[in-house]
Every structure is written in C-alpha cells, then in structure tokens.
Design an enzyme around this catalytic site. Structure first.
Site, mmCIF file in Angstrom:
data_model
loop_
_atom_site.group_PDB
_atom_site.id
_atom_site.type_symbol
_atom_site.label_atom_id
_atom_site.label_comp_id
_atom_site.label_asym_id
_atom_site.label_seq_id
_atom_site.Cartn_x
_atom_site.Cartn_y
_atom_site.Cartn_z
ATOM 1 N N PRO A 188 2.336 0.823 -0.725
ATOM 2 C CG PRO A 188 3.862 -0.398 0.539
ATOM 3 C CD PRO A 188 3.766 0.585 -0.582
ATOM 4 C CG HIS A 189 -2.680 1.892 0.873
ATOM 5 N ND1 HIS A 189 -2.127 1.843 -0.390
ATOM 6 C CD2 HIS A 189 -4.006 1.696 0.715
ATOM 7 C CE1 HIS A 189 -3.084 1.633 -1.277
ATOM 8 N NE2 HIS A 189 -4.238 1.530 -0.634
ATOM 9 C CB ALA A 190 -3.505 -1.573 5.779
#
Length: 150
Positions: A65-67
């Site tokens: 997960p990342h943004a």
C-alpha cells in the site's frame, strides 16, 4: 536501498488483522510513528485502494500500500508487517496477503528505486518464507542483508 531505509522500528511481525484496512493501517502507522509520513498518508493509502483497486497486491501474498507524495509523505520509507493470519484484499490472483509493505516516497524516482529494491529481495528464492518465519525484527534485517536468520 531497502537495507538502508528499513529498520527494526518499521517492522511488525505476526500482526493480527481482521481485514485489509487494518493490515494497511498498521503498515501506515509504522511510517507515521517513524516520521516518514503524516496520519493523512494512511487515509491516502486506503483511498488509493478504494479508487484504483487492489493492484497494490503486487505478488502472491504480498501487498504494497502507498499513497501519492502530496498526501503526507515526509521522507522515503518502507514498513514491513507480517500477518498472523492471511487477509483477503480482493485481488483476483494474489490473495490472500501475508506480508504488507507500506511504501512512502516523496517523489517518483524514490518510489521506483524502493520498488525495484523490494522486488529484488522478494524475488530471491525462499525469502518470503524466511520473512514469514522470522520471530524478531532483527531477523528480517539479517535476511535482507543476505544472511540466514539466527
């Protein structure tokens, strides 16, 4: 690069998560606790999956997960969470997830370098199993540096 930015305080082993949100939140919390991101970044990670799907499950059993950097990234960092019980993320081929590696980068180049480093380590035969068998955070660091866990 991975061995330069992953430290014991960014690792949580055998975390109990009931769903993908809890698993992703834990990976983000480690980034926040270590000064790599703001709490907004965690919400950005969750929003990313809601809007763009589960492409973050990059290989069987592994989610990253990342943004976007502007959603609260402060520095390049990677967290690693192994899950006590695998969690369904909703990916058609790579579920369930056993390892969650939160990625935080302030620019595209750093993001790509971290991803390449991560893929390099995880693609080595037996590394995923060693990660899952690790009992202490320092074991993970030993594995990444190419040694066998003690």
């Amino acid at each position: 690069m991975l061995e330069d930015i992953l430290t014991e305080t960014l690792i949580d082993l055998n975390f109990s998560a009931n769903n993908r949100e809890e698993a992703m939140r834990r990976s983000g919390e480690l980034l926040v606790e270590n000064g790599f991101a703001t709490t907004n970044y965690i919400e950005g990670m969750l929003k990313n999956v809601e809007e763009n799907g589960t492409y973050i499950v990059i290989a069987p059993g592994i989610a990253m997960p990342h943004a976007r950097p502007e959603e609260g990234a402060l520095a390049a960092g990677i967290s690693l969470v192994t899950l006590r019980k695998p969690v369904v993320f909703g990916h058609p081929k790579n579920d369930p997830v056993k390892i969650v590696m939160g990625l935080c980068a302030t620019d595209q180049q750093t993001h790509l370098e971290a991803l390449v480093s991560l893929v390099d380590v995880l693609s080595q035969e037996g590394k995923i199993e060693q990660f899952l068998a690790a009992e202490q955070a320092k074991d993970i660091l030993t594995i990444i540096k190419g040694g066998n866990r003690k």
